[in-house]
Design a protein around this motif. Structure first.
Motif, PDB file in Angstrom:
ATOM      1  N   ALA A   1      -8.838 -37.819   7.955  1.00 58.51           N
ATOM      2  CA  ALA A   1      -8.015 -38.299   6.841  1.00 58.51           C
ATOM      3  C   ALA A   1      -8.714 -38.142   5.496  1.00 58.51           C
ATOM      4  N   HIS A   2     -10.012 -37.930   5.505  1.00 58.41           N
ATOM      5  CA  HIS A   2     -10.765 -37.750   4.266  1.00 58.41           C
ATOM      6  C   HIS A   2     -11.229 -36.299   4.206  1.00 58.41           C
ATOM      7  N   VAL A   3     -10.789 -35.573   3.194  1.00 61.14           N
ATOM      8  CA  VAL A   3     -11.052 -34.137   3.083  1.00 61.14           C
ATOM      9  C   VAL A   3     -11.641 -33.850   1.707  1.00 61.14           C
ATOM     10  N   GLY A   4     -12.694 -33.034   1.699  1.00 61.25           N
ATOM     11  CA  GLY A   4     -13.281 -32.583   0.448  1.00 61.25           C
ATOM     12  C   GLY A   4     -13.539 -31.087   0.514  1.00 61.25           C
ATOM     13  N   ARG A   5     -13.053 -30.349  -0.480  1.00 63.11           N
ATOM     14  CA  ARG A   5     -13.209 -28.893  -0.507  1.00 63.11           C
ATOM     15  C   ARG A   5     -13.673 -28.453  -1.888  1.00 63.11           C
ATOM     16  N   THR A   6     -14.533 -27.444  -1.892  1.00 62.72           N
ATOM     17  CA  THR A   6     -15.014 -26.872  -3.139  1.00 62.72           C
ATOM     18  C   THR A   6     -14.166 -25.649  -3.471  1.00 62.72           C
ATOM     19  N   LEU A   7     -13.727 -25.557  -4.709  1.00 62.17           N
ATOM     20  CA  LEU A   7     -12.875 -24.449  -5.117  1.00 62.17           C
ATOM     21  C   LEU A   7     -13.706 -23.202  -5.357  1.00 62.17           C
TER      22      LEU A   7
END
Length: 816
Positions: A117-123
């Motif tokens: 449920a917790h998502v972190g992505r680098t562009l």
């Protein structure tokens, strides 16, 4: 006509349905609300999304060509039951699009599903051509859920997005929050090594090197699509070359896997229902990354010169020893001339004059002929005239067979008893060892070279660095080779093998010249000189170097036999040479010896493929090992004067009855019995160890059996030699002591264990270590150096250990 009407009716019905669906969608789209917001960095946005509304967040930021900043999207879904209707996030940039759903569903083995449920992505950062540019990007949030789903969105800058040389940076990653960073090659650096470390063994993770392009593959299910990658537990290291990246920069991507099975960890339970979602728990991992410059081209040159210098020094040392021996010979010539011409006292050996030198050579080459010598030469000439060049012609005569039974069953044997066959026959017999192993080497090496080139090509093309078990902390690439230093260090086997062949050739030439002039010492004294096995040993040492280099092109369990096959050959040939020294007439033929060694290699392959944890295989192998030991013991004890036929059991019972029951008598050949009892104890113990422990490294276990038997026989030979009143000359003693010391140091470096294919690639990398010599060679390279020197020394021991017998009549040299 009726069919046509029916078809037209069905087509009209389908068209009506399509029209209704389109109308409903248009009506739904008209009712859907699109909200666009101008958003800012480092602000957390709490909002709700349904199927009736869509939110678009607009961001802008300034991009500088001289400074690269990362942008990170962090999303949390706060509503329960969002797995059934996830939220779709789409990030639209100028030259890239990134989309992902939350909760993010990642799959493991057997289609296990893990929600996050917790998502972190680098562009991904598209390059800019201007000095400074303002870029816009949009984050679209939508869902098909009729119920409102609450979420949090935050866009932030990554200030430490660019890695700096030799500066460590720590970060945290998880399966749903991968991390990647950018590194730019500084001026003057063409090769860099990227090291990622962690104090945590699990969760399992992946380190990847990717080119600067969008999209960046930073999830567990796509990280292997591009670039170079390797799994890791505590450490990972990849050497990167500037020539492989046109932009002179690359991304370092770190992904935490959803499961630990790839790193040797436990496998989670299988879900009861196929679509059941499994809670992955806390799989965050703290890591640190550092990028350091790799070695320069000068270090490569120094490493190659160091390697060449070590082994060329043995050529120089051999040349100096030969000069000393020649000087000693010239000194003997001086003494000879002085005896013939007492008034002449030359200042140097070159002042004798041709006449004195000729006289001296005459006296040294043709000593006074005694009555015994004449009889010996006459008898030998008569024997050679009657003998045939074929060995079988000698053995087929019944009276000779009876004679062999009498001679070889004597209680005390001398070398003359087992050196009765014609020297030309035996020379031809033992030369086959050399030609056979040369042929075997060619046919074995060609497909091996082809295979390892294919391995290296697969590694370079796929980028999968889990295929090969290198010491990644000291793996220096050159061209398409990933670990050139591990290949270069095998040069010693080839160079010293060639040097040994030259030494044997020199001795062979000297011995042949002595035979040509009917030198009695060469004809009647010392251990019979047969050099075929020595030539085979030197060739095997050279092939070991070649095949070990091939193995280290891409070391793994499937090609480990390349590194060990000729080790078995060398051990077997050394045992045969030791036995041949005092049993030249009854030593095994090349065909029999190589057939047995082929069987050993066959079992080595079976053990590597099927032996791990397979008790049936170990039972079969242990039984065959014990049976082979007993058969060989019988062959050695009776000197080949026994038969394996249908009456063998009856003869065994008869011997037991007469020697053990009827009257208790000791063994007739006590020395042989001691050796064979010790050999059986050692081999039975090794068989029991293998059966009880079932070691995973079957090839090394098999090699340990060969080495133990060789050392046992060598120790027995030395003890019996000294017990028989023989002595070991200075040169042989120096070789023995030098070889023993070098073997000790070599084994120390061998057991450092820089990698092991008995574990997963990630676990193997935990054993990796930095280079220790010239920043180019690691512990295993030192093992290559020292073991090649030790093998060369061992061969010299076998070559020189019986030089003290060159002046002793063969009927006074005991057989043991």
């Amino acid at each position: 006509m009726i069919h046509l009407q029916l078809i037209l009716f069905r087509l009209g019905y389908v068209a009506l349905l399509l029209l209704c669906v389109t109308h409903l969608r248009c009506a739904r789209a008209e009712n859907k609300t699109v909200v666009q917001k101008y958003a800012e960095f480092d602000v957390t946005y709490n909002d709700t999304v349904t199927s009736d509304n869509q939110t678009i967040y607009a961001f802008n930021h300034t991009v500088s060509r001289n400074k690269t900043e990362g942008v990170r999207v962090t999303v949390d879904v706060l509503s329960e039951g969002a797995e059934s209707s996830p939220i779709l996030f789409v990030v639209r940039q100028k030259q890239a699009v990134l989309s992902f759903q939350v909760p993010l569903i990642l799959r493991g083995l057997y289609q296990r599903k893990y929600p996050y449920a917790h998502v972190g992505r680098t562009l991904c950062q598209p390059p800019t051509r201007t000095l400074s540019e303002t870029q816009y990007f949009f984050v679209d949030v939508s869902t098909l859920s009729n119920l409102g789903t609450h979420y949090q969105l935050r866009i932030s800058r990554v200030d430490s997005f660019t890695l700096h040389t030799d500066k460590k940076f720590s970060f945290t990653a998880s399966p749903s929050q991968p991390q990647y960073f950018k590194y730019v090659f500084p001026d003057g650096v063409d090769t860099a090594i990227v090291k990622v470390n962690s104090e945590m063994t699990f969760p399992c993770s992946v380190m990847s090197i990717q080119d600067i392009q969008c999209p960046v593959y930073d999830l567990d299910n796509n990280v292997a699509f591009i670039g170079m990658y390797q799994t890791m537990t505590k450490t990972a290291a990849i050497t990167v070359q500037r020539k492989d990246f046109p932009s002179n920069s690359f991304y370092v991507v770190v992904v935490v896997k959803t499961e630990d099975e790839a790193c040797g960890g436990p496998l989670r339970f299988y879900p009861l229902r196929p679509d059941e979602l499994i809670d992955a728990g806390n799989r965050s991992k703290t890591l640190d990354v550092v990028v350091s410059p790799a070695i320069s081209s000068d270090v490569y040159v120094m490493g190659m010169l160091f390697c060449l210098g070590i082994f060329l020094s043995f050529y120089l040392l051999t040349f100096l020893v030969a000069c000393v021996e020649n000087k000693r010979l010239l000194t003997n010539i001086v003494a000879c001339v002085w005896c013939v011409f007492p008034g002449v006292t030359p200042v140097s050996p070159y002042e004798y004059g041709s006449f004195g030198e000729c006289v001296c050579l005459l006296f040294s080459l043709f000593p006074p002929v005694s009555e015994r010598s004449l009889e010996s030469v006459t008898g030998r000439s008569r024997q050679e005239s009657l003998s045939s060049i074929e060995e079988d012609d000698y053995d087929t005569l019944a009276d000779i067979d009876s004679d062999k039974n009498i001679v070889r069953t004597k209680k005390y044997l001398c070398v003359s008893d087992l050196a009765r066959k014609d020297k030309r026959v035996l020379s031809k017999k033992y030369q086959i060892y050399f030609w056979n192993i040369a042929t075997i080497g060619v046919f074995y090496a060609l497909p091996v070279i082809q295979l390892v080139i294919t391995y290296q090509t697969v590694v370079n093309v796929t980028g999968n660095q889990d295929i090969c078990y290198y010491n990644f902390l000291c793996a220096h690439p050159l061209g398409n080779l990933s670990a050139f230093n591990n290949i270069l260090s095998n040069l010693g086997y080839v160079m010293l093998g060639l040097l040994f062949l030259l030494i044997v050739l020199q001795r062979d030439i000297i011995h042949s010249r002595a035979l040509d002039r009917n030198d009695l010492n060469a004809l009647e004294c010392g251990i019979p000189k047969h050099f075929g096995l020595f030539y085979a040993m030197g060739t095997a040492l050279m092939m070991e170097g070649l095949l070990s280099a091939c193995y280290h092109v891409c070391p793994n369990y499937t090609n480990f036999q390349f590194d060990t096959s000729f080790m078995y050959m060398i051990a077997g040939l050394c045992v045969l040479k030791l036995y041949q020294k005092r049993h030249p007439d009854i030593n095994a033929s090349a065909y029999t010896a190589y057939a047995c060694l082929a069987a050993v290699i066959f079992f080595s392959v079976l053990g590597v493929v099927f032996g791990k944890g397979n008790m049936v295989f170990w039972i079969i192998f242990s039984v065959l090992h014990i049976l082979a030991t007993m058969l060989l013991s019988t062959q050695l004890y009776y000197m080949g004067r026994w038969r394996l036929d249908s009456g063998i059991l009856r003869r065994i019972v008869y011997v037991i009855y007469t020697d053990c029951i009827r009257q208790c008598s000791g063994p007739m050949y006590i020395d042989r019995m001691v050796l064979l009892v010790m050999g059986n104890i050692v081999n039975w113990s090794l068989a029991a160890y293998g059966l009880l422990k079932t070691p995973n490294d079957f090839a090394s276990y098999l090699l340990a059996i060969a080495i133990c038997n060789l050392l046992l026989y060598f120790a027995f030979y030395i003890i019996m030699k000294l017990r028989s009143g023989e002595r070991i000359q200075c040169m042989a003693m120096v070789c023995i002591l030098f070889t023993a010391v070098v073997w000790g140091f070599a084994l120390f470096f061998f057991f450092q264990g820089l990698s092991t294919w008995q574990k997963t690639p990630a676990e193997s990398r935990e054993h990796n270590r930095d280079c220790i010599v010239l920043s180019f060679f690691d512990d295993h390279d030192i093992w290559h150096f020292l073991s090649s020197i030790a093998m060369f020394g061992s061969f010299l021991v076998l070559l020189t250990m019986d030089d003290d017998l060159d002046d002793v009549q063969r009927d006074k040299i005991f057989v043991f």
